[in-house]
Design a protein around this motif. Structure first.
Motif, PDB file in Angstrom:
ATOM      1  N   VAL A  35     -11.115 114.057  52.995  1.00  0.00           N
ATOM      2  CA  VAL A  35     -10.455 112.901  53.924  1.00  0.00           C
ATOM      3  C   VAL A  35      -9.870 111.621  53.429  1.00  0.00           C
ATOM      4  O   VAL A  35     -10.416 110.527  53.627  1.00  0.00           O
ATOM      5  N   THR A  36      -8.867 111.965  52.593  1.00  0.00           N
ATOM      6  CA  THR A  36      -8.187 110.756  51.681  1.00  0.00           C
ATOM      7  C   THR A  36      -7.646 109.852  52.731  1.00  0.00           C
ATOM      8  O   THR A  36      -7.142 110.045  53.559  1.00  0.00           O
ATOM      9  N   VAL A  37      -7.878 108.465  52.476  1.00  0.00           N
ATOM     10  CA  VAL A  37      -7.383 107.351  53.196  1.00  0.00           C
ATOM     11  C   VAL A  37      -6.650 106.536  52.273  1.00  0.00           C
ATOM     12  O   VAL A  37      -6.906 105.929  51.216  1.00  0.00           O
ATOM     13  N   VAL A  76     -12.148 107.222  51.137  1.00  0.00           N
ATOM     14  CA  VAL A  76     -12.777 108.587  51.366  1.00  0.00           C
ATOM     15  C   VAL A  76     -13.584 108.631  52.747  1.00  0.00           C
ATOM     16  O   VAL A  76     -14.369 107.750  52.660  1.00  0.00           O
ATOM     17  N   ALA A  77     -13.049 109.174  53.746  1.00  0.00           N
ATOM     18  CA  ALA A  77     -13.383 109.022  55.222  1.00  0.00           C
ATOM     19  C   ALA A  77     -14.539 110.140  55.634  1.00  0.00           C
ATOM     20  O   ALA A  77     -14.651 110.584  56.450  1.00  0.00           O
ATOM     21  N   THR A 348      -8.776 121.307  45.986  1.00  0.00           N
ATOM     22  CA  THR A 348      -8.814 119.964  46.368  1.00  0.00           C
ATOM     23  C   THR A 348      -7.503 119.052  46.004  1.00  0.00           C
ATOM     24  O   THR A 348      -7.317 119.098  44.702  1.00  0.00           O
ATOM     25  N   SER A 349      -6.544 118.846  46.945  1.00  0.00           N
ATOM     26  CA  SER A 349      -5.539 118.185  46.600  1.00  0.00           C
ATOM     27  C   SER A 349      -5.462 116.695  47.147  1.00  0.00           C
ATOM     28  O   SER A 349      -5.832 116.224  48.173  1.00  0.00           O
ATOM     29  N   HIS A 350      -5.532 115.668  46.004  1.00  0.00           N
ATOM     30  CA  HIS A 350      -5.418 114.153  46.328  1.00  0.00           C
ATOM     31  C   HIS A 350      -4.138 113.591  46.138  1.00  0.00           C
ATOM     32  O   HIS A 350      -3.618 113.793  45.250  1.00  0.00           O
ATOM     33  N   ALA A 351      -3.940 112.893  47.165  1.00  0.00           N
ATOM     34  CA  ALA A 351      -2.610 112.174  47.288  1.00  0.00           C
ATOM     35  C   ALA A 351      -2.634 111.061  48.128  1.00  0.00           C
ATOM     36  O   ALA A 351      -3.195 111.304  49.329  1.00  0.00           O
ATOM     37  N   HIS A 352      -1.805 110.151  47.929  1.00  0.00           N
ATOM     38  CA  HIS A 352      -1.782 108.907  49.067  1.00  0.00           C
ATOM     39  C   HIS A 352      -1.383 109.412  50.283  1.00  0.00           C
ATOM     40  O   HIS A 352      -1.536 108.831  51.228  1.00  0.00           O
TER      41      HIS A 352
END
Length: 373
Positions: A35-37, A76-77, A348-352
């Motif tokens: 839950v990337t912020v 991270v939410a 798991t994909s992390h991006a802005h």
């Protein structure tokens, strides 16, 4: 579909653990969501992206969708997995939902049993309970969560806490135990009450780890195992070997079943994938130096002057992310599966940008010919 595939599919439908590979994927594919912020967005935006991603994953044949417990991290939410999973359950119908994981030492086992019993009542037969023993945060925050500064005590007590949690889930404390008259509700006790009818489902328990401790414990108990390859790649094969070698068949599994978490980012443009991964590395540099913040955009990474030590970290961190064009990502995932023999790949994909994360999973699904429903 071959006889082996039919067997695997049927087994997955009955035990709630094993999945079946879809399309041309080398193993079942799943999703891990933090839950990337991103900078310039809100937790509300991030949670809306999670709903969209869960729906996408369900429609494209991903096997399960997990959220991970983290605390005191602005970017991270996912501090409350059970709350998020309840929200996702209301917006999906078939995909398995679970924690990847709940950090057991942060909570009373009875509380977790009640939370996941409630989730199971909301989404019968599709809830997983993944458990870790790390705090999911820094020491000071862990002390606030646990109301103690003896943090090693919680980790050392993990096997005992796990046993207690499983007994609450199964409602089978022996007579004379201090908790024998305490019941996690929703739970099995309801079926023994007058007129009671209880669901036949109970969330399967997974153990999560980034070293050999949880691999050994999962093997000893005959439980499924999830390894955090995405931040402990050097330990992946040793931990999986340990799990497989020491595995004892149980009522849960007759043979080992291990998934690995994999950082991935597929983009339409190779250069854009590289830019985004550099921002991911900057985010980790800030986190590990005690300066966590909202997830930076690629422009932030481009304007940041990396020291030689930071650049070394960037190169190392990027090397553990399967990223680039979709063809590069597919080749990287195929190679990783071949090297590890993992039974399942959890991406798991992390991006802005939430849109970029959604696009990454869509590209991977297309590359493997995953079904569209």
């Amino acid at each position: 579909m071959t006889a082996d595939e039919n067997r695997d599919k049927a087994q997955g439908e009955t035990d709630g653990i094993r999945g079946a590979a879809q399309g041309t994927a080398p193993a079942p594919l799943s999703v891990l969501d933090l839950v990337t912020v991103g900078a310039g967005s809100t937790a509300t935006d991030a949670l809306r992206t999670s709903v969209a991603l869960a729906r996408l994953a369900e429609s494209r044949g991903f096997h399960r969708y997990w959220v991970a417990e983290h605390h005191s991290m602005p970017g991270v939410a996912s501090s409350s997995p059970a709350v998020i999973l309840a929200h996702l359950a209301a917006h999906t119908e078939r995909i398995r939902l679970g924690s990847g994981g709940v950090m057991l030492p942060n909570h009373a086992p009875l509380v977790i049993a009640e939370q996941f019993g409630t989730l199971e009542a909301m989404a019968p037969g599709r809830v997983d309970l993944g458990l870790g023993r790390a705090p999911g945060t820094d020491g000071a925050t862990a002390a606030a969560l646990r109301r103690t500064d003896r943090l090693n005590e919680g980790a050392d007590d993990f096997p005992q806490q796990l046993a207690e949690l499983i007994r609450f889930l199964d409602d089978d404390f022996p007579d004379g135990h201090p908790y024998s008259r305490i019941h996690a509700i929703p739970g099995p006790i309801q079926s023994t009450s007058p007129g009671g009818v209880q669901s036949p489902h109970r969330p399967p328990v997974w153990l999560l780890g980034s070293s050999g401790f949880s691999a050994r414990l999962a093997a000893m108990l005959g439980l499924p195992f999830a390894f955090a390859h995405h931040f402990s790649a050097q330990n992946t094969i040793p931990a999986l070997d340990l799990y497989r070698e020491q595995f004892r068949p149980s009522a849960v599994l007759d043979e080992p079943y291990a998934l690995i978490g994999v950082s991935t980012l597929a983009a339409d443009d190779e250069k854009e994938a590289r830019r985004q991964v550099r921002a991911t590395a900057l985010n980790m540099i800030r986190l590990r130096s005690g300066r966590p913040g909202l997830f930076p955009g690629p422009e932030d990474a481009e304007s940041h002057v990396f020291s030689s030590l930071e650049q070394e970290f960037v190169d190392s961190w990027a090397g553990n992310i399967v990223h680039g064009t979709v063809d590069e990502v597919r080749a990287g995932l195929d190679d990783l599966h071949k090297r590890t023999g993992a039974d399942e790949l959890m991406l798991t994909s992390h991006a802005h940008s939430g849109e970029l994360r959604l696009r990454s999973y869509e590209l991977i699904a297309d590359a493997y010919g995953l079904p569209t429903t």
